[in-house]
Write a protein that holds these residues in place. Structure first.
Motif, short mmCIF file in Angstrom:
data_model
loop_
_atom_site.label_atom_id
_atom_site.label_comp_id
_atom_site.label_asym_id
_atom_site.label_seq_id
_atom_site.Cartn_x
_atom_site.Cartn_y
_atom_site.Cartn_z
N MET A 189 0.83 -1.19 0.00
CA MET A 189 0.00 0.00 0.00
C MET A 189 0.86 1.25 0.00
SD MET A 189 -3.04 -0.92 2.69
CE MET A 189 -3.79 0.71 2.51
N TYR A 200 1.55 5.06 1.24
CA TYR A 200 1.23 5.98 2.35
C TYR A 200 1.95 7.30 2.13
CZ TYR A 200 -0.49 1.91 4.92
OH TYR A 200 -1.19 0.80 5.31
N ARG A 259 4.01 -2.56 3.30
CA ARG A 259 3.17 -3.75 3.25
C ARG A 259 1.81 -3.47 3.90
NH1 ARG A 259 4.74 -9.03 6.72
NH2 ARG A 259 5.16 -7.34 8.17
N ASP A 260 1.86 -2.74 5.03
CA ASP A 260 0.63 -2.44 5.76
C ASP A 260 0.91 -1.29 6.72
OD1 ASP A 260 1.87 -3.52 8.15
OD2 ASP A 260 1.41 -5.50 7.37
N LEU A 261 -0.08 -0.93 7.50
CA LEU A 261 0.07 0.21 8.40
C LEU A 261 1.20 -0.01 9.41
CD1 LEU A 261 -1.02 2.98 9.26
CD2 LEU A 261 -2.54 1.80 10.84
N ASP A 262 1.35 -1.24 9.89
CA ASP A 262 2.41 -1.50 10.86
C ASP A 262 3.79 -1.19 10.29
OD1 ASP A 262 0.59 -2.19 12.73
OD2 ASP A 262 1.02 -4.34 12.73
N ILE A 284 4.18 2.57 10.01
CA ILE A 284 4.47 3.16 11.32
C ILE A 284 5.94 2.95 11.67
CG2 ILE A 284 4.03 2.95 13.81
CD1 ILE A 284 1.10 2.28 13.08
N ARG A 330 8.66 5.97 12.18
CA ARG A 330 9.41 6.15 13.43
C ARG A 330 10.85 6.57 13.16
NH1 ARG A 330 6.99 1.32 16.30
NH2 ARG A 330 5.29 2.28 17.44
N PRO A 338 -3.00 6.91 4.51
CA PRO A 338 -3.02 5.98 3.38
C PRO A 338 -3.40 6.72 2.10
CG PRO A 338 -4.96 5.68 4.76
CD PRO A 338 -4.10 6.70 5.45
N VAL A 351 -4.96 -6.62 4.66
CA VAL A 351 -3.62 -7.17 4.49
C VAL A 351 -3.51 -8.45 5.31
CG1 VAL A 351 -1.17 -6.71 4.74
CG2 VAL A 351 -2.75 -4.82 4.29
N HIS A 382 -6.11 -2.66 17.41
CA HIS A 382 -4.93 -1.97 16.86
C HIS A 382 -4.88 -0.52 17.38
CE1 HIS A 382 -2.03 -0.35 14.01
NE2 HIS A 382 -1.67 -1.60 13.79
N GLN A 442 -8.99 0.60 4.90
CA GLN A 442 -8.42 1.72 4.14
C GLN A 442 -7.05 2.14 4.64
OE1 GLN A 442 -11.56 4.66 4.03
NE2 GLN A 442 -12.27 3.86 2.07
N ALA A 443 -6.82 2.04 5.93
CA ALA A 443 -5.51 2.45 6.44
C ALA A 443 -4.51 1.30 6.37
CB ALA A 443 -5.63 2.95 7.87
N GLY A 444 -4.98 0.12 5.99
CA GLY A 444 -4.07 -1.01 5.88
C GLY A 444 -3.65 -1.57 7.23
N ILE A 445 -4.55 -1.55 8.19
CA ILE A 445 -4.27 -2.22 9.48
C ILE A 445 -4.22 -3.71 9.20
CG2 ILE A 445 -5.26 -2.79 11.74
CD1 ILE A 445 -6.34 0.07 11.84
N PRO A 446 -3.09 -4.35 9.48
CA PRO A 446 -2.95 -5.75 9.05
C PRO A 446 -3.72 -6.72 9.93
CG PRO A 446 -1.01 -5.06 10.24
CD PRO A 446 -1.89 -3.85 10.14
N ARG A 476 -3.05 -9.54 11.63
CA ARG A 476 -1.84 -10.26 12.01
C ARG A 476 -1.60 -10.15 13.51
NH1 ARG A 476 2.23 -6.98 9.90
NH2 ARG A 476 1.79 -7.80 7.85
#
Lengths: 114, 422
Positions: free
Chosen positions: A1, A3, A87-90, A93, A97, A108, B81, B109, B157-161, B163
């Motif tokens: 994705m 960002y 890959r994703d929000l994590d 983030i 950092r 996003p 994701v 999350h 939408q924010a891509g919170i995985p 996981r």
């Protein structure tokens, strides 16, 4: 994705930065860009001019209105941005950092199909 | 109907977690699973041999139908994701893989607001309907539905995985999950406002969720400690209010009203976490040699609650041990509320004057907390400083929110005023 990392900086500190401090900040951003490239995450990024140099175009009632400066007085202003692939929000983030700015907003990017 | 309800209670989270991983869309998974349960209401009995497998198959079919119907409108939400693709079909249909942890970590999350985390966890993991979730939090069903929709939209939408975090991330994120569960519990335990002090329902939901987490992360002492802590508080629910709905303080509670089976379960849960690092003794983690195991905040709180319930009577409570545990907890959290509780324990162990000292200057951090003036008033009256006590009771009465606690403070103030004039 995709960002966008929106970097909010202190207007006053930025204006009053010495040549030395400017150089150091640029070096830190250089390091951050190198990290992003190493992770295949760098899509772009720019530093933006300050609110003093901004012009806002507001279209209403048929005519375009040009105004100097932004409407909102804030201590922090949008000083620049990065566009990254994560890959994703994590992961976004985690990358944010490492960004050498105190306030980083992670947004996003909305991907439109077709 | 009974078999459907049973399947709902037992399988909702498990099936939703699995479907979400397959479909990569929490919203679609939830709607399709809801459809499948509705279909079960119509089709059962006869109850199929393997109800979860039946529900899963039905939900998958409904998902395909839904996707076909909305294909023209082109689903606008990006897919969730999800790391590795799920194996297409499980060989032994009786053993469905357990994906619930992923669901929990996604619902909790940190990018979601606390409100959203709580609502999603109750709806998706707890299996509460939107209406039930709304009722627990005293908002309208429409408000809750909107809150849930926004939260699910943000996840995709924010891509919170979808996981379970790994490595260094895990401990911090686990704390986040536990905070959500504890919030659900405390919300139910002492509603901030209103007549009923204890709303059993959401405390019960929180315990069910904590039980599930303890099952999913059996090696984690903080997870077990949270479950134990909830059980220890909840076990006293029948003794906290008297017949007139008035608050009964711990010391005056009728211990025969406590649920001793739940207390025993909690102490069992705590035993492995508390015993190994401590030389023989009570439930006291005690000072640890540096670099060794450090108790987490939930373990300390559970150890405190365990001290309370283990005493044969209020007079046998080991207040010195409790004061020591609160000191550790204060050092760990830096919390003013913890200091307030520590002051109470210190007053019991070493006298009201020592407790009063610890309360000095707490207003700055707890300006709106009625328990601060209430505690101070209690300690002052025990020291015979009745005029100051009456003043502090007045301050507490200005801040208190629930009716039973108000009544309790009024009666305490009455006693102090009587003693003053008598």
């Amino acid at each position: 994705m995709k960002y966008a990392l929106l970097l909010y900086v202190d207007a006053k500190a930025r204006q009053e930065a010495t040549e030395e401090e400017r150089r150091e900040a640029l070096e830190r951003h250089g390091g951050f860009i190198a990290l992003l490239k190493e992770r295949d995450a760098f899509l772009g990024g720019e530093e933006l001019g300050g609110p003093g140099e901004a012009v806002t175009l507001r279209k209403g009632s048929g005519q375009a209105l040009r105004t100097d400066g932004p409407f909102v007085e804030t201590v922090e202003h949008l000083g620049g941005f990065y566009l990254i692939e994560a890959r994703d929000l994590d992961e976004a983030i985690e990358l944010a950092r490492a960004c050498p700015v105190d306030i980083v907003e992670i947004r996003p990017v909305v991907e439109h199909q077709g | 109907m009974k078999a459907v309800e049973q399947a709902y209670r037992g399988q909702w989270a498990r099936l939703l977690a699995l479907l979400t991983a397959e479909l990569r869309d929490l919203d679609l998974a939830e709607e399709s699973l809801q459809d499948a349960f509705a279909a079960a209401v119509a089709a059962w009995p006869p109850v199929p041999d393997n109800p979860p497998a039946w529900l899963l198959t039905t939900a998958r079919r409904r998902a395909v139908d839904r996707l076909r119907r909305t294909a023209v409108a082109a689903r606008k939400l990006p897919l969730l994701v999800v790391d590795e693709p799920r194996p297409p079909e499980e060989p032994g249909p009786r053993k469905l893989p357990d994906e619930r942890l992923r669901l929990v970590f996604t619902c909790c999350h940190p990018a979601l607001s606390m409100e959203a985390r709580v609502a999603l966890t109750l709806r998706c993991v707890g299996g509460l309907t939107t209406r039930q979730t709304a009722r627990l939090f005293l908002v309208s069903e429409a408000t809750m539905a909107a809150r849930l929709t926004r939260a699910k939209k943000k996840i995709s939408q924010a891509g919170i995985p979808y996981r379970v975090p790994e490595g260094r991330e895990l401990a911090g994120r686990r704390d986040g999950v536990l905070a959500v569960l504890y919030l659900i519990f405390t919300e139910g335990y002492a509603a901030a406002e209103g007549e009923r002090l204890i709303r059993d329902e959401s405390a019960g939901e929180a315990i069910a969720l904590a039980r599930m987490m303890a099952e999913l992360m059996p090696a984690d002492s903080e997870v077990r400690a949270l479950l134990a802590l909830m059980l220890l508080h909840h076990a006293r629910r029948h003794a906290r209010l008297d017949a007139g709905g008035r608050l009964v303080r711990l010391a005056e509670q009728d211990r025969s009203l406590w649920r001793h089976d739940e207390i025993a379960e909690a102490l069992d849960l705590l035993a492995p976490a508390l015993l190994p690092p401590v030389p023989p003794g009570p439930h006291l983690p005690g000072p640890q040699p540096p670099g060794q195991y450090l108790p987490g905040p939930y373990l300390l709180q559970a150890a405190i609650a365990a001290e309370h319930v283990s005493a044969a009577g209020a007079h046998d409570t080991d207040w010195e041990a409790i004061a020591g545990l609160y000191e550790l907890l204060e050092r760990l959290t830096g919390s003013a509320v913890v200091r307030l509780n520590r002051a109470v324990a210190v007053a019991e162990a070493f006298g009201p004057a020592r407790g009063l000292e610890l309360l000095a200057g707490l207003e700055a951090e707890l300006p709106r907390h009625h328990l601060l003036p209430a505690t101070r008033a209690d300690l002052l009256s025990r020291l015979g400083r009745l005029e100051e006590a009456v003043e502090e009771y007045g301050r507490a009465l200005e801040l208190v929110a629930t009716a039973p606690e108000r009544e309790f403070l009024l009666s305490r103030r009455g006693t102090a005023i009587q003693a003053l004039s008598g």
